[in-house]
Design an enzyme around this catalytic site. Structure first.
Site, mmCIF file in Angstrom:
data_model
loop_
_atom_site.group_PDB
_atom_site.id
_atom_site.type_symbol
_atom_site.label_atom_id
_atom_site.label_comp_id
_atom_site.label_asym_id
_atom_site.label_seq_id
_atom_site.Cartn_x
_atom_site.Cartn_y
_atom_site.Cartn_z
ATOM 1 N N LYS A 120 0.839 -1.207 0.000
ATOM 2 C CA LYS A 120 0.000 0.000 0.000
ATOM 3 C C LYS A 120 0.864 1.243 0.000
ATOM 4 O O LYS A 120 1.829 1.323 0.748
ATOM 5 C CB LYS A 120 -0.876 -0.039 1.267
ATOM 6 C CG LYS A 120 -1.716 1.178 1.502
ATOM 7 C CD LYS A 120 -2.381 1.137 2.874
ATOM 8 C CE LYS A 120 -1.409 1.487 3.994
ATOM 9 N NZ LYS A 120 -2.077 1.690 5.294
ATOM 10 N N GLY B 224 -11.354 2.622 7.640
ATOM 11 C CA GLY B 224 -11.702 1.435 6.848
ATOM 12 C C GLY B 224 -11.088 1.481 5.458
ATOM 13 O O GLY B 224 -11.231 0.526 4.689
HETATM 14 C C1 R5P Z 1 -1.502 1.635 9.922
HETATM 15 O O1 R5P Z 1 -0.298 1.619 10.060
HETATM 16 C C2 R5P Z 1 -2.414 0.790 10.766
HETATM 17 O O2 R5P Z 1 -1.857 -0.465 11.034
HETATM 18 C C3 R5P Z 1 -3.760 0.634 10.076
HETATM 19 O O3 R5P Z 1 -3.558 -0.037 8.842
HETATM 20 C C4 R5P Z 1 -4.416 1.969 9.840
HETATM 21 O O4 R5P Z 1 -4.430 2.736 11.016
HETATM 22 C C5 R5P Z 1 -5.832 1.772 9.339
HETATM 23 O O5 R5P Z 1 -6.389 3.029 9.123
HETATM 24 P P1 R5P Z 1 -7.607 3.234 8.127
HETATM 25 O O6 R5P Z 1 -8.679 2.243 8.506
HETATM 26 O O7 R5P Z 1 -8.024 4.669 8.376
HETATM 27 O O8 R5P Z 1 -7.104 3.024 6.727
#
Ligand code: R5P
Length: 310
Positions: free
Chosen positions: A190, A222
């Site tokens: 990502k 999410g």
């Molecule tokens: C990022 O480093 C965390 O491990 C999560 O992937 C992140 O906080 C998820 O955030 P969101 O749901 O806003 O994409």
């Protein structure tokens, strides 16, 4: 031993007390007219081994302040030892300086909790393990992976399962689950262009025909999750399910998850589920009460906590 709770997650605190066969300690945590927090411990804690259960979840600042004031009240009431039990440790994502003139909020919060008078911290799946080192008091970081892997085994046919990390930063966590399940591992590469937005670039590993299990520590907007699910399905995955420890689920996250192609999102009760979460057709909550309750029990008995994960 006595267990008390702030207002962030009373349901979990009650379930922990149920496991420990203890009544939840009596304390008032309410607001003055101007919204300042007022705390009163309504039973004697002099000489007691006290555990204060409080997630620093939304509204984060209020819940953090409740925790600090409760610790202060316990200290001034001569508790023998105070353990801050923080199932979800907020402000953890600001754990380093990604650019000049930015704070390290996780360290600031660790300092506040220590200065308030906590003797120990017990927490769950810290966003980064190094945050343990931000505390100069003993800090136990529990892992949800045994609970999650047990649930996977009960609900999924492991023959066709592939564990997937939704980003490169989560590979260690995903590998731990893949190892426990004896499954293969894939990675979604990502790239986040701007804070709060995520963009899926690539899937490393062949997920064609696989039932993918995404694992992460936090689901907030999410975005990471739903984009990763989309990428996996585009690459030929049969289904995508997600196991995520902390269901932050802010803003329109629940709607995003319910309208996504995710088969199921499994979260824990480290953050008290809202009614929207409870009524979402593809979100399921599993409890950490036994894990945290047993860790509290072992801390109190001066027994090993790490052996919980052997
Ligand atoms: C990022 O480093 C965390 O491990 C999560 O992937 C992140 O906080 C998820 O955030 P969101 O749901 O806003 O994409």
């Amino acid at each position: 031993m006595k267990v008390f709770a702030g207002n962030s997650n009373r349901l979990l605190a009650e379930a922990i007390c149920n496991y420990l066969n203890l009544p939840l300690g009596k304390a008032t945590v309410r607001r003055f007219a101007d919204q300042e927090i007022f705390v009163e411990i309504q039973e004697n804690v002099r000489g007691e081994d006290v555990f204060v259960v409080q997630s620093t979840s939304f509204p984060t600042n209020d819940h953090l302040m409740e925790l600090l004031i409760m610790i202060d009240a316990m200290r001034r009431s001569s508790a023998r030892r105070i353990t801050a039990v923080i199932p979800y440790f907020g402000y953890a994502r600001q754990d380093r300086k990604p650019g000049p003139r930015t704070p390290i909020s996780a360290k600031l919060v660790a300092n506040l909790i220590t200065e308030a008078g906590a003797d120990r911290v017990l927490t769950l799946d810290l966003h980064a393990g190094q945050i343990q080192g931000f505390f100069d008091i003993p800090t136990d970081n529990l892992y949800a992976v045994p609970i999650l892997s047990r649930d996977v085994k009960e609900n999924y046919d492991l023959k066709n399962v592939m564990v997937v990390s939704p980003d490169v930063g989560g590979v260690v966590r995903a590998r731990a689950l893949a190892k426990r399940l004896d499954c293969q591992l894939a990675i979604v590469d990502k790239r986040r262009e701007r804070a709060g937005e995520s963009e899926v670039m690539n899937v490393i590993g062949d997920v064609t025909g696989k039932d993918c299990l995404l694992i992460d520590d936090i689901v907030d907007s999410g975005g990471t999750l739903c984009n990763a699910a989309e990428a996996l399905l585009n690459k030929g995955a049969t289904s995508v399910t997600a196991y995520i420890t902390h269901g932050v689920l802010s803003g329109g996250a629940v709607a995003r998850v319910t309208s996504s192609k995710l088969k199921e999102l499994v979260i824990t009760d480290s953050i008290q589920p809202t009614t929207a979460v409870q009524s979402a057709h593809n979100i399921r909550v599993i409890s950490t009460s036994t894990l945290i309750g047993e860790a509290i029990n072992r801390t109190s008995q001066e027994e090993s906590v790490s052996s919980l994960f052997d």
